[in-house]
Design an enzyme around this catalytic site. Sequence first.
Site, PDB file in Angstrom:
ATOM      1  N   THR A  86      12.815  -6.835 -13.124  1.00  0.00           N
ATOM      2  CA  THR A  86      13.609  -5.721 -12.607  1.00  0.00           C
ATOM      3  C   THR A  86      14.020  -6.086 -11.179  1.00  0.00           C
ATOM      4  OG1 THR A  86      11.530  -4.630 -11.928  1.00  0.00           O
ATOM      5  CG2 THR A  86      12.517  -3.905 -13.995  1.00  0.00           C
ATOM      6  N   THR A 121       7.719  -3.453 -12.610  1.00  0.00           N
ATOM      7  CA  THR A 121       7.801  -2.424 -11.575  1.00  0.00           C
ATOM      8  C   THR A 121       9.137  -1.702 -11.723  1.00  0.00           C
ATOM      9  OG1 THR A 121       6.428  -3.768 -10.154  1.00  0.00           O
ATOM     10  CG2 THR A 121       7.680  -2.025  -9.091  1.00  0.00           C
ATOM     11  N   PHE A 152      -1.039  -5.692 -10.275  1.00  0.00           N
ATOM     12  CA  PHE A 152      -1.263  -5.925  -8.843  1.00  0.00           C
ATOM     13  C   PHE A 152      -1.651  -7.384  -8.632  1.00  0.00           C
ATOM     14  CE2 PHE A 152      -2.510  -1.528  -9.843  1.00  0.00           C
ATOM     15  CZ  PHE A 152      -1.617  -0.829  -9.049  1.00  0.00           C
ATOM     16  N   LEU A 153      -0.942  -8.273  -9.310  1.00  0.00           N
ATOM     17  CA  LEU A 153      -1.308  -9.695  -9.266  1.00  0.00           C
ATOM     18  C   LEU A 153      -0.714 -10.369  -8.047  1.00  0.00           C
ATOM     19  CD1 LEU A 153      -0.416 -10.525 -12.986  1.00  0.00           C
ATOM     20  CD2 LEU A 153      -2.644  -9.822 -12.069  1.00  0.00           C
ATOM     21  N   ARG A 154      -1.551 -11.130  -7.346  1.00  0.00           N
ATOM     22  CA  ARG A 154      -1.016 -11.953  -6.261  1.00  0.00           C
ATOM     23  C   ARG A 154      -0.647 -13.305  -6.827  1.00  0.00           C
ATOM     24  NH1 ARG A 154      -6.079 -12.345  -2.822  1.00  0.00           N
ATOM     25  NH2 ARG A 154      -6.834 -12.207  -4.947  1.00  0.00           N
ATOM     26  N   LEU A 253      -4.616  -8.464   7.764  1.00  0.00           N
ATOM     27  CA  LEU A 253      -4.389  -8.309   9.202  1.00  0.00           C
ATOM     28  C   LEU A 253      -4.105  -9.678   9.814  1.00  0.00           C
ATOM     29  CD1 LEU A 253      -7.092  -5.675  10.257  1.00  0.00           C
ATOM     30  CD2 LEU A 253      -4.633  -5.334   9.946  1.00  0.00           C
ATOM     31  N   HIS A 254      -3.475 -10.537   9.023  1.00  0.00           N
ATOM     32  CA  HIS A 254      -3.190 -11.877   9.525  1.00  0.00           C
ATOM     33  C   HIS A 254      -1.719 -11.952   9.931  1.00  0.00           C
ATOM     34  CE1 HIS A 254      -4.630 -15.960  10.042  1.00  0.00           C
ATOM     35  NE2 HIS A 254      -3.356 -16.277   9.864  1.00  0.00           N
ATOM     36  N   GLY A 260       7.056 -11.976   2.705  1.00  0.00           N
ATOM     37  CA  GLY A 260       8.163 -12.349   1.829  1.00  0.00           C
ATOM     38  C   GLY A 260       7.718 -12.202   0.395  1.00  0.00           C
ATOM     39  N   CYS A 263       7.665  -9.239  -4.302  1.00  0.00           N
ATOM     40  CA  CYS A 263       7.232  -7.836  -4.433  1.00  0.00           C
ATOM     41  C   CYS A 263       7.432  -6.986  -3.187  1.00  0.00           C
ATOM     42  CB  CYS A 263       5.769  -7.790  -4.842  1.00  0.00           C
ATOM     43  SG  CYS A 263       5.548  -8.211  -6.568  1.00  0.00           S
TER      44      CYS A 263
HETATM   45  C1  UDX Z   1       1.842  -8.860  -3.651  1.00  0.00           C
HETATM   46  C2  UDX Z   1       0.677  -7.882  -3.817  1.00  0.00           C
HETATM   47  O1  UDX Z   1      -0.457  -8.337  -3.101  1.00  0.00           O
HETATM   48  C3  UDX Z   1       0.373  -7.685  -5.263  1.00  0.00           C
HETATM   49  O2  UDX Z   1      -0.668  -6.745  -5.401  1.00  0.00           O
HETATM   50  C4  UDX Z   1       1.638  -7.174  -5.936  1.00  0.00           C
HETATM   51  O3  UDX Z   1       1.468  -6.821  -7.236  1.00  0.00           O
HETATM   52  C5  UDX Z   1       2.742  -8.205  -5.765  1.00  0.00           C
HETATM   53  O4  UDX Z   1       2.954  -8.421  -4.392  1.00  0.00           O
HETATM   54  P1  UDX Z   1       2.213 -11.490  -3.596  1.00  0.00           P
HETATM   55  O5  UDX Z   1       3.647 -11.187  -3.352  1.00  0.00           O
HETATM   56  O6  UDX Z   1       1.878 -12.544  -4.587  1.00  0.00           O
HETATM   57  O7  UDX Z   1       1.438 -10.156  -4.075  1.00  0.00           O
HETATM   58  O8  UDX Z   1       1.587 -11.938  -2.211  1.00  0.00           O
HETATM   59  P2  UDX Z   1       0.442 -11.519  -1.178  1.00  0.00           P
HETATM   60  O9  UDX Z   1      -0.620 -12.536  -1.199  1.00  0.00           O
HETATM   61  O10 UDX Z   1       0.060 -10.122  -1.281  1.00  0.00           O
HETATM   62  O11 UDX Z   1       1.269 -11.764   0.197  1.00  0.00           O
HETATM   63  C6  UDX Z   1       2.497 -11.099   0.437  1.00  0.00           C
HETATM   64  C7  UDX Z   1       3.179 -11.581   1.707  1.00  0.00           C
HETATM   65  O12 UDX Z   1       2.505 -11.110   2.842  1.00  0.00           O
HETATM   66  C8  UDX Z   1       3.246 -13.096   1.868  1.00  0.00           C
HETATM   67  O13 UDX Z   1       4.508 -13.408   2.403  1.00  0.00           O
HETATM   68  C9  UDX Z   1       2.140 -13.398   2.857  1.00  0.00           C
HETATM   69  O14 UDX Z   1       2.376 -14.564   3.588  1.00  0.00           O
HETATM   70  C10 UDX Z   1       2.188 -12.157   3.733  1.00  0.00           C
HETATM   71  N1  UDX Z   1       0.927 -11.825   4.409  1.00  0.00           N
HETATM   72  C11 UDX Z   1      -0.143 -11.451   3.671  1.00  0.00           C
HETATM   73  C12 UDX Z   1       0.866 -11.842   5.797  1.00  0.00           C
HETATM   74  O15 UDX Z   1       1.839 -12.180   6.474  1.00  0.00           O
HETATM   75  N2  UDX Z   1      -0.308 -11.457   6.392  1.00  0.00           N
HETATM   76  C13 UDX Z   1      -1.396 -11.087   5.681  1.00  0.00           C
HETATM   77  O16 UDX Z   1      -2.424 -10.752   6.289  1.00  0.00           O
HETATM   78  C14 UDX Z   1      -1.320 -11.081   4.273  1.00  0.00           C
END
Ligand code: UDX
Length: 432
Positions: A86, A121, A152-154, A253-254, A260, A263
């Site tokens: 989607t 979604t 909620f998969l990463r 909190l990083h 990006g 999701c």
């Molecule tokens: C996310 C959600 O975590 C997941 O539950 C949902 O279903 C899909 O979207 P994903 O996109 O795979 O998963 O990535 P995630 O590991 O959550 O990180 C998302 C983005 O945030 C990345 O660009 C990552 O680099 C950034 N990020 C994450 C930060 O900049 N700081 C952080 O502390 C954590």
Amino acid sequence: MQIAVIGTGYVGLVSGACFAEFGIHVTCVDVDSSKIDKLNNNIIPIYEPGLDQIVEKNVKAGRLEFTTDLRSAVEKSKVVFFAVGTPPKDDGTPDMSFYRQAAEDVAGAMNGYKVLVTKSTVPVGTGKWLRDFVTERIADGMSFGVASNPEFLREGAAIQDFMRPDRVVIGSNEPEAIEVMKELYRPLYLIETPIVITSLEAAELIKYAANAFLATKITFINEVANLCDAIGCDIHDVARGIGMDNRIGRKFLHPGPGYGGSCFPKDTRALTTVADQFGVETRIVDAVIEANEFQRQAMIPKIEKLVGDLNGKRIGMLGLSFKPETDDMRESPAIDIAHTLIERGATVKAYDPVAMEESKHYINGIEYAADEYDAIEGADALVIVTEWNQFRSLDLEKVKRLLKAPKIADLRNIYEPEDMRELGFEYVGVGR
Ligand code: UDX
């Protein structure tokens, strides 16, 4: 139990393979026959650690199959998952055309009671829409269930997230459908995974709200990191100090160049659109979207601080995917950063362990390197954009020798500023 999963993209393939691992018989369906051919030859179209083994194992065990034949897959299944894409349209609303087509096809194949479950979604209200849409197209008196079961998969940790989730959300307004869904997730129930049962609409909103909250958390810490840069203190101290408050939590909190992926950017925009449709304002999420755009551009002055005017400079870039352990380039900060560097007259040579092929569809005008050292040879500065593990242990003496001058912009804070300065690098991080 026998189930069908429609759509073998990221979510569909991981879910299908993991359900098979639970011992369920799964038929994964896709309209793309080349994709199905690949899967039948054990070629996995996406990069996800561990997925290939699970697919191979369950295909061999006869619990997992791939087909383009939606009708027969649906006919023999008790549960049908919608896991089609989607993607966001230009106005931020999800493009529901694949979902609608799948609904049409499933309705045409209904031959008895089944639970139709949405994993994609989708906008709040889609479950209700599905009920009406299918009811109009099937024989009078035939009954079916509708449920929402958001994922909620990463990416990069999807298998683990599926097998050991924090919670499973099942949204439905029908007891019979909820029972079938609970049965499906019984293996997780046995390891005491919380199963959250809600209305259809609440489950649909949970997905958007969870991702918008996480995006907000990241954006918040990025903003505080920018403040740390101005004050001259370390964001990691601040993040630790606030994260130990259980109400806040340490994760997410990083700081970095902005979130990006497929999701967060999509779901934040979708939440504002849903709210708009209901006449509600989303001032926080609006600000998050804007601040995240800003964060990407805020990385450029950091690089300029090292090399001065970018015109004619050569930048060695490490990391392209939106985060490590994936080749996904969707809305990766690397795209904006590379394009801005090029616009300002710099040349960019980049290396990523898996995303370079994918990157060619997203970034124009950069060179690709054979390895990390090839990317930085002769460069005016090294810029770390994605925190792949292999970039954490670079041979720093070699890096120093290869660079024109020892300058590093570490946009993921994988190195310690003090150590780097001791080694003779001019170093900038985010909020350090
Ligand atoms: C996310 C959600 O975590 C997941 O539950 C949902 O279903 C899909 O979207 P994903 O996109 O795979 O998963 O990535 P995630 O590991 O959550 O990180 C998302 C983005 O945030 C990345 O660009 C990552 O680099 C950034 N990020 C994450 C930060 O900049 N700081 C952080 O502390 C954590």
